[in-house]
Design a protein around this motif. Structure first.
Motif, PDB file in Angstrom:
ATOM      1  N   PRO A  69       0.826  -1.206   0.000  1.00 14.12           N
ATOM      2  CA  PRO A  69       0.000   0.000   0.000  1.00 14.12           C
ATOM      3  C   PRO A  69       0.865   1.263   0.000  1.00 14.12           C
ATOM      4  O   PRO A  69       2.069   1.191   0.257  1.00 14.12           O
ATOM      5  N   LEU A  70       0.220   2.353  -0.305  1.00 14.34           N
ATOM      6  CA  LEU A  70       0.914   3.650  -0.296  1.00 14.34           C
ATOM      7  C   LEU A  70       0.963   4.141   1.155  1.00 14.34           C
ATOM      8  O   LEU A  70      -0.088   4.358   1.768  1.00 14.34           O
ATOM      9  N   ARG A  71       2.166   4.274   1.691  1.00 17.76           N
ATOM     10  CA  ARG A  71       2.301   4.827   3.037  1.00 17.76           C
ATOM     11  C   ARG A  71       2.192   6.357   2.936  1.00 17.76           C
ATOM     12  O   ARG A  71       3.086   7.023   2.420  1.00 17.76           O
ATOM     13  N   LEU A  72       1.081   6.899   3.396  1.00 15.29           N
ATOM     14  CA  LEU A  72       0.849   8.340   3.300  1.00 15.29           C
ATOM     15  C   LEU A  72       1.654   9.091   4.356  1.00 15.29           C
ATOM     16  O   LEU A  72       2.029   8.516   5.387  1.00 15.29           O
ATOM     17  N   ASP A  73       1.863  10.385   4.111  1.00 11.32           N
ATOM     18  CA  ASP A  73       2.607  11.199   5.080  1.00 11.32           C
ATOM     19  C   ASP A  73       1.932  11.222   6.452  1.00 11.32           C
ATOM     20  O   ASP A  73       2.589  11.384   7.482  1.00 11.32           O
ATOM     21  N   CYS A  74       0.623  11.063   6.475  1.00 13.21           N
ATOM     22  CA  CYS A  74      -0.096  11.098   7.747  1.00 13.21           C
ATOM     23  C   CYS A  74       0.072   9.792   8.517  1.00 13.21           C
ATOM     24  O   CYS A  74      -0.395   9.672   9.651  1.00 13.21           O
ATOM     25  N   GLY A  75       0.712   8.789   7.874  1.00  9.08           N
ATOM     26  CA  GLY A  75       0.970   7.527   8.562  1.00  9.08           C
ATOM     27  C   GLY A  75       0.031   6.409   8.166  1.00  9.08           C
ATOM     28  O   GLY A  75       0.274   5.244   8.509  1.00  9.08           O
ATOM     29  N   VAL A  76      -1.037   6.771   7.461  1.00 12.49           N
ATOM     30  CA  VAL A  76      -2.009   5.756   7.049  1.00 12.49           C
ATOM     31  C   VAL A  76      -1.485   5.007   5.819  1.00 12.49           C
ATOM     32  O   VAL A  76      -0.851   5.596   4.950  1.00 12.49           O
ATOM     33  N   ASP A  77      -1.759   3.708   5.758  1.00  8.57           N
ATOM     34  CA  ASP A  77      -1.452   2.924   4.553  1.00  8.57           C
ATOM     35  C   ASP A  77      -2.677   2.900   3.655  1.00  8.57           C
ATOM     36  O   ASP A  77      -3.728   2.399   4.058  1.00  8.57           O
ATOM     37  N   LEU A  78      -2.542   3.448   2.463  1.00  8.22           N
ATOM     38  CA  LEU A  78      -3.661   3.492   1.518  1.00  8.22           C
ATOM     39  C   LEU A  78      -3.430   2.443   0.433  1.00  8.22           C
ATOM     40  O   LEU A  78      -2.469   2.528  -0.332  1.00  8.22           O
ATOM     41  N   GLY A  79      -4.322   1.480   0.353  1.00 10.73           N
ATOM     42  CA  GLY A  79      -4.172   0.497  -0.697  1.00 10.73           C
ATOM     43  C   GLY A  79      -5.203  -0.608  -0.554  1.00 10.73           C
ATOM     44  O   GLY A  79      -5.568  -0.963   0.570  1.00 10.73           O
ATOM     45  N   PRO A  80      -5.685  -1.126  -1.682  1.00 12.69           N
ATOM     46  CA  PRO A  80      -5.373  -0.627  -3.017  1.00 12.69           C
ATOM     47  C   PRO A  80      -5.992   0.756  -3.279  1.00 12.69           C
ATOM     48  O   PRO A  80      -6.944   1.131  -2.609  1.00 12.69           O
ATOM     49  N   PHE A  81      -5.409   1.464  -4.217  1.00  7.88           N
ATOM     50  CA  PHE A  81      -5.952   2.769  -4.604  1.00  7.88           C
ATOM     51  C   PHE A  81      -5.989   2.861  -6.126  1.00  7.88           C
ATOM     52  O   PHE A  81      -5.202   2.195  -6.816  1.00  7.88           O
ATOM     53  N   THR A  82      -6.909   3.676  -6.593  1.00  6.45           N
ATOM     54  CA  THR A  82      -7.118   3.791  -8.040  1.00  6.45           C
ATOM     55  C   THR A  82      -6.627   5.151  -8.538  1.00  6.45           C
ATOM     56  O   THR A  82      -6.805   6.160  -7.858  1.00  6.45           O
TER      57      THR A  82
ATOM     58  N   SER B  85      -9.905   9.083  -9.536  1.00  5.67           N
ATOM     59  CA  SER B  85      -8.873   8.599  -8.618  1.00  5.67           C
ATOM     60  C   SER B  85      -9.470   8.464  -7.216  1.00  5.67           C
ATOM     61  O   SER B  85     -10.487   9.092  -6.898  1.00  5.67           O
ATOM     62  N   THR B  86      -8.806   7.667  -6.403  1.00  7.17           N
ATOM     63  CA  THR B  86      -9.300   7.454  -5.042  1.00  7.17           C
ATOM     64  C   THR B  86      -9.326   8.774  -4.269  1.00  7.17           C
ATOM     65  O   THR B  86      -8.336   9.501  -4.217  1.00  7.17           O
ATOM     66  N   GLY B  87     -10.472   9.067  -3.724  1.00  3.27           N
ATOM     67  CA  GLY B  87     -10.656  10.317  -2.986  1.00  3.27           C
ATOM     68  C   GLY B  87     -11.871  10.201  -2.088  1.00  3.27           C
ATOM     69  O   GLY B  87     -12.519   9.143  -2.045  1.00  3.27           O
ATOM     70  N   PRO B  88     -12.220  11.259  -1.395  1.00  6.62           N
ATOM     71  CA  PRO B  88     -13.281  11.172  -0.380  1.00  6.62           C
ATOM     72  C   PRO B  88     -14.655  10.814  -0.925  1.00  6.62           C
ATOM     73  O   PRO B  88     -15.507  10.362  -0.168  1.00  6.62           O
ATOM     74  N   LYS B  89     -14.892  10.983  -2.230  1.00  9.21           N
ATOM     75  CA  LYS B  89     -16.227  10.635  -2.729  1.00  9.21           C
ATOM     76  C   LYS B  89     -16.315   9.164  -3.170  1.00  9.21           C
ATOM     77  O   LYS B  89     -17.405   8.648  -3.435  1.00  9.21           O
ATOM     78  N   GLU B  90     -15.160   8.477  -3.230  1.00  7.98           N
ATOM     79  CA  GLU B  90     -15.164   7.069  -3.614  1.00  7.98           C
ATOM     80  C   GLU B  90     -15.546   6.199  -2.406  1.00  7.98           C
ATOM     81  O   GLU B  90     -15.623   6.677  -1.284  1.00  7.98           O
ATOM     82  N   ILE B  91     -15.787   4.941  -2.699  1.00 10.41           N
ATOM     83  CA  ILE B  91     -16.250   4.016  -1.655  1.00 10.41           C
ATOM     84  C   ILE B  91     -15.056   3.489  -0.841  1.00 10.41           C
ATOM     85  O   ILE B  91     -14.087   2.977  -1.394  1.00 10.41           O
ATOM     86  N   ASP B  92     -15.165   3.640   0.449  1.00 13.45           N
ATOM     87  CA  ASP B  92     -14.180   3.058   1.361  1.00 13.45           C
ATOM     88  C   ASP B  92     -14.457   1.556   1.440  1.00 13.45           C
ATOM     89  O   ASP B  92     -15.526   1.149   1.910  1.00 13.45           O
TER      90      ASP B  92
END
Lengths: 400, 400
Positions: free
Chosen positions: A35-48, A119-126
């Protein structure tokens, strides 16, 4: 040593498929395994990532240009926007025979993560909840956007970019690319941008965010769940921001105090002046194509951007490993990202003996000049790219 | 012929009562017999003005100074504001021994019509309906504000003002006074102002109005009737406007990218940066002291102001009868009412051989500099007033 770009294949590049999809309206889902390790510390993945490509990648993969879009931009660089039907935001610059010549270069542009055009963002489905992310989406940074783009390039098998180019927030991404991937960028053009958002920039963004969150239809960020949209707040945010994109002179030349289809003022609150009508249109049309939460996230990413702060306040230290040849461009009437910001970057790059050139284009069009027909700007960009292409040994057209 | 002011008593002056109320928190209801004919064609009357006086009118009534307030100002010039408890908005300038010396001058300031601190405006009761005016209040102009002030001076028995002084919208009123009553003003100081609102000025005002009217609590202007108040919209309007009152340099010096009581950014949407926290405070505290509809009306009056347009686009023609000695003051970092606006007025006044001086004060404080401790500005104002007082034959203190 400037202009020596690492030509070893990047780790992930070897895994790239032989024939990649090209064209518009593409999406790719990445980060399944790592996953993408974000600067905030969260791992985002998979992402589009939603993206578009123009032109053809040459045999040695040395002709790729990454175009980075601004706050409310997207990957419809030279194609009509799917919602508005308007020409792509940089159709004046990108296309066959144009400055960023798609007969010569392989051009990639992806919608930044956090945005709303695929792209993955706040309006996409978690995936964890099956509902739109809303404010549960992690806060992203310019660095995160660039890391995501790097994953896309890995996927496309592109190790080294011939150039990365962008204006405004796109320019921030360009600087971040130069900083974070000094070996993967041969040439870079940060346009009308800054190495950090100023107090005034943050203030204007904050007004926009407050306008959105003040709208009861925002519903604490969960408006999609409630089938509502904070259109009034988002329109006000856009109107305030739009003023900052234009110079006072441009507004004066375009509208002055001209009245809107009437002989005299009406002593009321309708749009008597053309500039009022124009602004209202800017606001109301914007809400059709943009997501309010994305506006919050992307303005926040801009506010957080500060390349100097990451290096103890010394901007030059952000560029110690830079090998990229860089051309900075600013516009004389841009008061949102004034020339002084570009100069500060030039000074920092000079301090590390980087290969940097700088042009302040005389223009009365304000910040938005980079999106408009501005001949001196176009000549500067074309001249720099042609010179860099020669150094890179690129022919005029992609070989067969 | 400059500086020859008509000394005949004005019609209404002879009817003035012998001993007038002086001090703060006064109101007077005028226009019982002859209503105020507004520019929009409506007759407004009776109407109330809230005002404050400082000092004593001398025997020959030659020491009166009218101070004109800005958009969100009021008549609490040197007294604590009744809502906020903060010192009067010009307490640095007006008071005993200060530049506008209340031991020497009789100072009058009235809340403009359309405002909300006691003068007739949209939040007051419409006598015709017994309900708050709301949007049924007629749209007023800078000219109307000045005509109302002239009625107040008639009531006070003051025929000729020694001086009329004001900044921003107050400066517009000063220019209107010079234009409309060339025989009633001996000296005038328009500060940080313009003879007409620019397209950019109108645009920022329109954003504020849209923010207010987008708030569902605005209720089409009838929020008082529904016991609601569009506080969120008004706060956003104030935040956007507040940015325009400060220079980029002032914001940078004051806040830069300093964080608000935290060691690092929080990757969230709280006020991480001091400038965000400051803006939010500006917005939320403003709604306690100001009426949203008044904000609509007064911004509209500013937008409509155009002294040149009334004279076929030739500003000099607005001043053909001017006899007043005028000192224009601008601030180098004021981007809302930039120096070029004052210069245009100076050129017009020169074209009619008016007695005009002009100072651009070097300041990095932006538009708000006229409200702040700005020594060069204060010296300029003091020097001009002292010179004018000498020409007017005023002693250092009011004679017994």
């Amino acid at each position: 040593m400037p202009n020596q770009v690492d030509s070893r294949p990047h780790d992930a590049a070897s895994a790239a498929p032989a024939a990649l999809p090209r064209g518009k309206g593409l999406t790719v889902t990445l980060g399944h395994d790592v996953p993408l390790r974000l600067d905030c510390g969260v791992d985002l993945g998979p992402f589009t990532l939603a993206y578009t490509t123009y032109g053809r990648l040459n045999a040695d993969k040395s002709n790729a240009i990454l175009v980075c879009h601004a706050l409310t931009g997207d990957h419809y660089v030279a194609d009509p926007h799917p919602v508005t039907g308007k020409p792509g935001w940089w159709h004046e610059v990108v296309g066959p025979g144009r400055i960023i010549d798609t007969d010569r270069y392989f051009v990639v542009c992806s919608n930044v993560i956090g945005s709303c055009m695929g792209s993955t963002g706040p309006k996409e489905i978690d995936p964890a909840t099956g509902e739109p992310w809303g404010l549960r989406f992690p806060v992203i940074t310019i660095g995160d956007m660039v890391q995501a783009q790097a994953r896309l390039l890995d996927h496309l098998g592109i190790d080294t970019l011939f150039a990365v180019i962008g204006g405004s927030m796109g320019g921030m991404q360009v600087l971040e690319w130069v900083h974070a991937f000094p070996n993967r960028v041969f040439a870079a053009v940060p346009i009308a941008t800054s190495y950090r958002h100023s107090a005034q920039n943050i203030a204007f963004n904050e007004v926009g965010r407050q306008a959105i969150t003040a709208d009861p239809d925002w519903c604490g960020g969960d408006y999609l769940k409630h089938d509502r949209r904070p259109e009034r707040g988002l329109a006000v945010a856009r109107m305030a921001a739009h003023i900052t994109y234009l110079s006072e002179q441009a507004l004066h030349r375009k509208f002055g105090r001209k009245l809107q289809n009437r002989a005299a003022i009406t002593y009321g609150f309708e749009a008597d002046f053309q500039v009022e009508s124009y602004l209202r249109y800017q606001g109301s049309s914007f809400v059709d194509r943009f997501d309010a939460n994305s506006y919050l996230y992307i303005t926040r990413a801009m506010d957080y951007f500060d390349l100097a702060e990451e290096h103890g306040g010394r901007l030059a230290d952000a560029f110690t490993d830079v090998k990229t040849r860089i051309c900075l461009i600013s516009f004389s009437s841009d008061w949102l990202f004034p020339t002084s910001e570009s100069r500060a970057i030039v000074h920092a790059l000079n301090a590390v003996a980087a290969n940097v050139s700088f042009v302040e284009v005389q223009s009365d069009k304000g910040h938005d000049a980079f999106l408009l027909d501005e001949p001196e700007f176009h000549e500067t960009l074309a001249g720099f790219l042609d010179g860099a292409a020669e150094h890179r040994g690129l022919p005029r057209r992609v070989e067969g």
